[in-house]
Scaffold this motif. Structure first.
Motif, PDB file in Angstrom:
ATOM      1  N   ILE A 169       0.989  -1.266  -0.031  1.00  9.97           N
ATOM      2  CA  ILE A 169      -0.100  -0.104   0.104  1.00  9.97           C
ATOM      3  C   ILE A 169       0.930   1.283   0.071  1.00  9.97           C
ATOM      4  O   ILE A 169       0.474   2.033  -0.749  1.00  9.97           O
ATOM      5  CB  ILE A 169      -1.003   0.093   1.333  1.00  9.97           C
ATOM      6  N   THR A 219       2.504   1.760  -3.010  1.00 10.89           N
ATOM      7  CA  THR A 219       1.678   2.288  -4.314  1.00 10.89           C
ATOM      8  C   THR A 219       1.469   3.981  -3.943  1.00 10.89           C
ATOM      9  O   THR A 219       1.719   4.683  -5.023  1.00 10.89           O
ATOM     10  CB  THR A 219       0.517   1.505  -4.244  1.00 10.89           C
ATOM     11  N   LEU A 220       1.326   4.191  -2.986  1.00  9.75           N
ATOM     12  CA  LEU A 220       1.362   5.780  -2.380  1.00  9.75           C
ATOM     13  C   LEU A 220       2.354   6.494  -3.099  1.00  9.75           C
ATOM     14  O   LEU A 220       2.204   7.357  -3.592  1.00  9.75           O
ATOM     15  CB  LEU A 220       0.817   5.741  -1.026  1.00  9.75           C
ATOM     16  N   LEU A 265       2.339   6.843  -6.650  1.00 13.03           N
ATOM     17  CA  LEU A 265       1.244   7.769  -7.247  1.00 13.03           C
ATOM     18  C   LEU A 265       1.960   9.268  -6.726  1.00 13.03           C
ATOM     19  O   LEU A 265       1.673  10.028  -7.599  1.00 13.03           O
ATOM     20  CB  LEU A 265       0.131   7.431  -6.188  1.00 13.03           C
ATOM     21  N   THR A 266       2.334   9.509  -5.681  1.00 17.57           N
ATOM     22  CA  THR A 266       2.923  10.703  -5.180  1.00 17.57           C
ATOM     23  C   THR A 266       4.058  11.069  -6.305  1.00 17.57           C
ATOM     24  O   THR A 266       4.013  12.252  -6.714  1.00 17.57           O
ATOM     25  CB  THR A 266       3.673  10.510  -3.839  1.00 17.57           C
ATOM     26  N   ALA A 287      -2.960  11.042   2.917  1.00 18.63           N
ATOM     27  CA  ALA A 287      -3.322   9.774   3.202  1.00 18.63           C
ATOM     28  C   ALA A 287      -2.338   8.877   4.007  1.00 18.63           C
ATOM     29  O   ALA A 287      -2.591   7.972   4.572  1.00 18.63           O
ATOM     30  CB  ALA A 287      -2.816   9.018   1.664  1.00 18.63           C
ATOM     31  N   ALA A 339      -7.257   1.060   2.050  1.00 22.02           N
ATOM     32  CA  ALA A 339      -6.786   1.520   0.681  1.00 22.02           C
ATOM     33  C   ALA A 339      -7.382   2.387   0.062  1.00 22.02           C
ATOM     34  O   ALA A 339      -7.001   3.225  -0.695  1.00 22.02           O
ATOM     35  CB  ALA A 339      -6.092   0.280   0.065  1.00 22.02           C
ATOM     36  N   ALA A 340      -8.835   2.061  -0.055  1.00 27.00           N
ATOM     37  CA  ALA A 340      -9.732   2.857  -0.927  1.00 27.00           C
ATOM     38  C   ALA A 340      -9.702   4.336  -0.516  1.00 27.00           C
ATOM     39  O   ALA A 340      -9.887   5.345  -1.328  1.00 27.00           O
ATOM     40  CB  ALA A 340     -11.155   2.292  -1.134  1.00 27.00           C
ATOM     41  N   ALA A 346      -6.793   5.858  -1.388  1.00 28.27           N
ATOM     42  CA  ALA A 346      -6.716   6.376  -2.901  1.00 28.27           C
ATOM     43  C   ALA A 346      -7.575   7.624  -2.984  1.00 28.27           C
ATOM     44  O   ALA A 346      -7.200   8.519  -3.936  1.00 28.27           O
ATOM     45  CB  ALA A 346      -7.096   5.102  -3.715  1.00 28.27           C
ATOM     46  N   ALA A 406      -5.869  10.724  -1.575  1.00 31.61           N
ATOM     47  CA  ALA A 406      -4.697  11.059  -2.816  1.00 31.61           C
ATOM     48  C   ALA A 406      -5.389  11.839  -4.001  1.00 31.61           C
ATOM     49  O   ALA A 406      -4.899  12.786  -4.648  1.00 31.61           O
ATOM     50  CB  ALA A 406      -3.848  10.012  -3.166  1.00 31.61           C
ATOM     51  N   ALA A 407      -6.412  11.130  -4.601  1.00 34.09           N
ATOM     52  CA  ALA A 407      -7.128  11.511  -5.712  1.00 34.09           C
ATOM     53  C   ALA A 407      -7.560  13.236  -5.526  1.00 34.09           C
ATOM     54  O   ALA A 407      -7.620  14.101  -6.281  1.00 34.09           O
ATOM     55  CB  ALA A 407      -8.104  10.764  -6.268  1.00 34.09           C
TER      56      ALA A 407
END
Lengths: 468, 434
Positions: A6, A9-10, A13-14, A54, A141-142, A145, A148-149
Motif C-alpha cells: 500500500i 503504491t502511494l 502515485l506521489t 493519505a 486502501a480505498a 486512494a 490522494a485523488a
C-alpha cells in the motif's frame, strides 16, 4: 493486504503527481520567467497534498484497526460461549478469560501458537477476524486512494503562474520540522505517563509508605496460601541500599582514576600521548554494557571470590564488589572526558599567574585549577552517579537477586534495575503487584536520575558561562 | 647586624628553601605518577577485558568433526525400497543406521555404554547423514565414510578445555569415552574445521549447533527500523531548533527535554516501550519493529544534539551570502547549510547507532529475550539481537556456551569498531575549520 505494498503504491502515485504538477506548471508558464516559483515547487505541492493526508490516515487506521476489529469479532460471537468445556453467557465472562479468548482467536488467525485447545469457537472467531481484517485494509486502501485523488485534483487545478507554490511548500515543511522537534516532549510525556499510570495501580495494592520505607523486599506473591518464602513484601529499602552500595563502590573506582587521568592528560601529557590515550579511553566507553556484565560474572567475580577465600574471607559469588568494580571501570571514561573538558576550559591566565609566583605544576593544579574547576567536576561526578544508578546489564549479570539489607561489599545485593528486569521478563501479568512494582521502581529511578541530571547540567552550564 | 651574621642567615634561608624545594619537587613527581598510574590502570583493564574475551572466544570459530563409517542399511533407511527424497525424509531411520554402525565398530557393552558412545556425537549428525543420502540415493545399501559434528563435550576436549586427570565423577566425559576418543584420534578420525555453522544458524540448546546468524539478522532489522525512524526525525528536529525556532518557552522546554532524555537510563525507555507500544498499541512482542522504535526514541537525543552542534559550526556568513542572493530561509538551509553540516550529523548518527547496537536492557523489557531458533524474515517476526543473545548464552551453564558467548562478543565488538572507525574517518575526511 500488505501494508508495504500500500505504501509503495502511494509513493509511486506521489512521484507521478510530482511530475504531473511540474509539467502543468511548465505548460501554464509559457515562458519560465512568468512563474512565481520554480516548476519543481508546483510538483512538490501536488505531491505533498497527495501523500500527507493519505499517510496520516494510514497511521491513524493501523493504530486503531486491531481494537475495532476485535470488538466486532467479539460482538459477532454467539451469546453463550464454551469456555473450559462449559457454556457461559458471553458478557458475564471475567476480563482475563475474555482476553485469553480474544488472544487465541487473534493468534489462530495469524497462524501463531494458540494456548489451550482450538475450539470451534476460536476457529469461527478467527475466520471472522481474518475476513474483517482484509475488509478493513481494503477500505483503508480505498480511502487513501480517494484522499490522494482529491489532493491531486485540487492542487493540480490550482496551478497557475501567480500561485505562490514555494511559500506553500515551505510552510508545510516548516510544520513538519516543528512536529519532529516536539517528539522529544511526547517521549518525555509518554515515559512519565506510562510509569505513573502503572505505578499508581501498584500503589492501590501496596501503600507508598510501605514501599518507600519498608525493610523487606520479596516480590514473589504466594500462589498457594501455605507457600513458604513467598510473602509478597514490597519494602524497597534493601533494594535502594543495594543500588547505593554498588554505586558507591563504582564511584570509588571511577572518580580517582578518571580524575587523575583527566588531570594528567590536560596538564602534563604531550600532544602525542593525548592523541593516543584519549581514543583508548573512549574505547572503554564504547564497549556494550552486556560485555562488561559477562566479564564481571565470568572472570572478575570468581577472581574476587578466590582471592577472598585465600585470605579467609567469605565472599559471595555474586558480590557487590565485583559488580561495582566493573561498573566503576565503565564509568572511568565518562568522568575523565567530562573533567578533561572542564579542566581545559580553565583560562590559561590563572595557571600563568600561579607559575609566575613560583608554584610547581602540581601545586598549580591542586590550588588553582582544581578549585576553579570544582563545580564542573562535581557536575561530572553527579552525571557519573546517575549513570551508575541507571546501569542495568552489569548488575543483572553480576549482582544477585537477594534483597539483603547490608553494606558489606562481599555480600550479594540486588539493585533497582535488577528488580525491574527480573519482575518484567517472562510473561508479565499486569494485575499482579510483582509486575507493577517494576513500574514503581522505574518511577523512583527516573525521578532520582532526573534530579541528578538537572542539578549536574545546571552546575556544568553555569560554570562554563563563567569563563566564556 | 654584621655582614657575617647576615650571610649565615641567608645561607640558612637558602638551605630551608632548598629542602622545601626538594619536598615540593618530590610531591610534584608523586602527583605526576598518580596520573600515569590512573591511565595505565584504565588501559590495563581494557587489555585484560579484551584479552579474556579473545582467549575464551577465539575457539568458538572452530568446530570438531568426526569421521564415521556408516553402513546405509536398506532395512532401516528405505524399508519400502523407495528412495525419493520425501519418503527418505519421512521413513528413513538415519539415527538407527548411525548407531548400528557405531555399535558394530566400538562394541559398547550394554545400554548405558551405548548411550555414552552416542553422546559423543552431535544430535545434528543424523541430519548431516540424511542430507547426504537424499542428495545421493544410489549410496543406499553401501558403506560410506562421512564427517559429522562431534558433541560439544568432545569439542571442548579437542580444544583442551577438559582436564583428563580430574576424577571421573567430576567431569562429563567418562574414561570409556576418552578411550574411544583416543582410538578415533589414532585412526585420524578427528578433525578441527572452521565453524561455518556459527555464522549461518540460529540459536540452539546444543552449544555445537548454536549460531549467531539469527541474532545478526535481528540486529540488522532492528537497526534498520531505528535508522529509518531516528535519522529523519532527529535531523528535522535539529534543523528546526537550530535554524528556525523562535526563542520562546516552547523551544526552551524542548531543549531541556532533549538534554534530559539523553541522560535517562536506557531501561526506562524499555518500560515506555512495554507500556505504550506493547500494552496500548498491541504491537507484536519480541519484534525488531518494536525494538527499533524503542531504540529510535533512545537514539533521537544523541542525533539531535550532535546535529545541532554541526549546524552551529557552519558560519553565519554562508547563510548571509545565500540570503543576500535571494534564497528563502528553507533554501538556505537545504542548499547550503545542510550539505556543509551533513558529515558532522552523519558522524553523530553513526555513534548513536553504535550505542543502540550494543544496547540490551530496553530490549529485555519488550520480550526480545525469547529463545528463537528461526532466522527472522521481517521486522514483525519474533527475533533476538546480538547483545541479548550474548546475555542469553552467558546464562547457560554449559562450558561450550562460554566459548560461544565470547565468540559472539568478538563479533559484536568487530561491528562496533567498524562503525566507530567509519565515524572517525568521516569526521577526519570532511572536517572543515572555518
Amino acid at each position: 493486504m500488505n501494508y508495504g505494498a500500500i505504501l509503495a503504491t502511494l509513493l509511486v502515485l506521489t512521484v507521478i503527481g510530482f511530475y504531473l504538477g511540474r509539467g502543468r506548471a511548465r505548460a501554464a508558464a509559457g515562458a519560465p520567467t512568468r512563474l512565481h516559483s520554480l516548476p519543481g515547487y508546483y510538483g512538490a505541492h501536488v505531491a505533498i497534498w497527495m501523500a500527507l493526508p493519505a499517510f496520516a490516515l494510514f497511521l491513524f487506521w493501523i493504530s486503531f484497526q486491531s481494537a475495532i476489529v476485535e470488538g466486532m469479532v467479539w460482538n459477532g460471537l454467539p451469546d453463550r460461549v464454551a469456555v473450559l468445556g462449559e457454556a457461559k453467557p458471553k458478557n458475564a465472562l471475567p476480563a482475563a478469560q475474555k482476553q485469553l479468548l480474544i488472544n487465541n482467536i487473534r493468534n489462530y488467525a495469524s497462524g501463531d501458537i494458540v494456548s489451550g485447545e482450538i475450539t470451534d469457537l476460536v476457529k469461527q472467531g478467527a475466520a471472522a477476524y481474518r475476513r474483517l481484517e482484509v475488509l478493513s485494509s481494503w477500505i483503508m486502501a480505498a480511502a487513501m486512494a480517494l484522499l490522494a485523488a482529491i489532493g491531486l485534483l485540487v492542487t493540480y487545478r490550482s496551478i497557475s503562474p501567480a500561485m505562490r507554490a514555494r511559500n506553500r511548500v515551505e510552510r508545510v515543511l516548516l510544520l513538519l520540522l516543528m512536529v519532529a522537534s516536539t517528539i522529544a516532549i511526547l517521549t518525555t510525556v509518554g515515559i512519565v505517563l506510562s510509569l505513573l499510570f502503572e505505578a499508581l495501580a501498584f500503589f492501590t495494592k501496596v501503600s507508598p509508605v510501605d514501599f518507600l520505607f519498608g525493610l523487606e523486599w520479596s516480590p514473589q506473591t504466594a500462589i498457594r496460601a501455605d507457600q513458604v518464602g513467598a510473602s509478597g513484601a514490597f519494602g524497597a529499602i534493601p533494594v535502594f541500599t543495594g543500588t547505593l552500595l554498588i554505586t558507591v563502590i563504582a564511584m570509588i573506582v571511577a572518580v580517582p582514576v578518571g580524575l587523575f587521568a583527566a588531570i594528567y592528560l590536560s596538564e602534563y601529557a604531550s600532544r602525542r600521548v593525548r592523541a593516543t590515550v584519549k581514543p583508548v579511553l573512549e574505547v572503554l566507553a564504547g564497549i556494550p554494557t552486556v560485555v562488561y556484565g559477562f566479564f564481571a560474572a565470568l572472570t572478575v567475580a570468581p577472581l574476587i571470590r578466590d582471592a577472598g577465600a585465600a585470605i579467609g574471607l567469605t565472599v559471595a559469588s555474586e558480590s557487590a564488589l565485583a559488580a561495582g568494580l566493573i561498573m566503576g571501570i565503565m564509568i572511568i571514561p565518562f568522568v575523565s572526558s567530562l573533567s578533561d573538558d572542564i579542566i581545559i576550559a580553565v583560562p590559561q591566565a590563572l595557571r600563568d599567574g600561579s607559575y609566575g609566583l613560583g608554584a610547581t605544576r602540581s601545586e598549580t593544579v591542586r590550588q588553582v585549577v582544581l578549585p576553579a574547576a570544582l563545580p564542573g567536576i562535581v557536575g561530572a561526578v553527579l552525571l557519573g552517579v546517575s549513570r551508575a544508578i541507571g546501569e542495568t546489564m552489569i548488575v543483572v549479570m553480576a549482582a544477585g537477586l537477594s534483597a539483603r539489607l547490608t553494606v558489606n561489599p562481599f555480600d550479594a545485593v540486588t539493585t533497582v534495575t535488577v528488580q525491574i528486569v527480573t519482575n518484567l521478563t517472562g510473561d508479565p501479568e499486569f494485575d499482579s503487584p510483582k509486575t507493577l512494582s517494576a513500574f514503581a521502581l522505574g518511577l523512583v529511578l527516573l525521578l532520582v536520575t532526573l534530579c541528578l541530571n538537572v542539578i549536574a547540567l545546571r552546575v556544568v552550564q553555569k560554570y562554563r558561562e563563567k569563563y566564556d | 647586624m654584621t655582614d657575617s651574621a647576615q650571610s649565615v642567615l641567608i645561607a640558612g634561608q637558602k638551605e630551608k628553601v632548598r629542602r622545601g624545594l626538594d619536598r615540593r619537587l618530590r610531591s610534584e613527581r608523586r602527583f605526576r605518577a598518580y596520573g600515569i598510574v590512573a591511565i595505565v590502570l584504565a588501559i590495563l583493564m581494557l587489555l585484560f577485558l579484551v584479552g579474556t574475551i579473545v582467549s575464551n572466544g577465539y575457539s568458538a570459530f572452530t568446530q570438531t568433526w568426526i569421521k564415521v563409517d556408516v553402513l546405509l542399511d536398506e532395512e532401516l533407511i528405505a524399508p519400502d525400497g523407495e528412495t525419493d527424497p520425501e519418503t527418505l525424509r519421512e521413513d528413513g531411520d538415519f539415527r538407527g543406521a548411525l548407531i548400528e554402525t557405531l555399535v558394530a565398530d566400538y562394541k559398547p557393552e550394554g545400554r548405558a555404554q551405548e548411550d555414552l558412545l552416542v553422546a559423543m556425537f552431535s544430535t545434528e549428525a543424523e541430519w548431516t547423514l540424511q542430507r547426504h543420502v537424499i542428495a545421493n540415493p544410489d549410496l543406499i545399501g553401501r558403506k560410506i565414510t562421512i564427517w559429522v559434528k562431534s558433541s560439544s563435550d568432545i569439542d571442548q576436549l579437542t580444544k583442551g578445555a577438559v582436564r583428563r586427570d580430574s576424577p571421573e565423577s567430576g567431569r562429563k566425559l567418562k574414561d570409556l569415552q576418552l578411550r574411544w576418543y583416543d582410538r578415533m584420534t589414532a585412526e585420524n578420525r578427528i578433525e578441527t574445521r572452521f565453524n561455518s555453522g556459527f555464522f549461518s544458524s540460529g540459536d540452539s540448546r546444543e552449544p555445537e549447533q548454536a549460531g549467531i546468524w539469527g541474532a545478526i539478522v535481528g540486529s540488522f532489522l532492528t537497526m534498520l527500523v531505528t535508522l529509518v525512524l531516528a535519522f529523519p526525525v532527529g535531523l528535522a528536529a535539529a534543523v528546526y531548533l537550530e535554524e528556525f525556532a523562535p526563542k520562546n518557552r516552547l523551544t526552551d522546554l524542548i531543549e531541556v527535554n532533549v538534554n534530559n532524555l539523553a541522560a535517562v537510563p536506557s531501561i526506562v525507555f524499555g518500560l515506555l516501550g512495554l507500556a505504550v507500544f506493547l500494552n496500548f498499541f498491541e504491537l507484536p512482542r519480541s519484534a525488531p519493529l518494536v525494538g527499533g522504535m524503542v531504540l529510535a526514541l533512545m537514539t533521537l537525543p544523541t542525533i539531535i544534539i550532535s546535529g545541532r552542534a554541526s549546524l552551529l559550526a557552519v558560519p553565519p556568513s554562508v547563510r548571509e551570502a545565500a540570503l543576500g542572493l535571494g534564497a528563502s530561509r528553507m533554501q538556505v538551509v537545504s542548499h547550503h547549510v545542510l550539505p556543509l553540516a551533513m558529515p558532522g550529523i552523519l558522524t553523530g548518527t553513526i555513534i548513536g547507532m553504535a550505542r543502540a547496537l550494543g544496547e540490551t536492557a530496553p530490549l529485555l523489557m519488550i520480550g526480545m529475550v525469547a529463545f528463537i531458533v528461526d532466522i527472522p524474515g521481517g521486522p514483525t517476526d519474533a527475533s533476538t539481537v546480538m547483545p541479548v543473545q550474548i546475555y542469553l548464552w552467558a546464562d547457560s551453564p554449559e562450558r561450550g556456551f562460554v566459548e560461544k558467548t565470547s565468540g559472539a562478543v568478538m563479533v559484536l565488538l568487530v561491528f562496533l569498531i567498524v562503525m566507530n572507525a567509519s565515524a572517525v574517518y568521516l569526521r577526519k575526511k570532511f572536517e572543515r575549520r572555518w
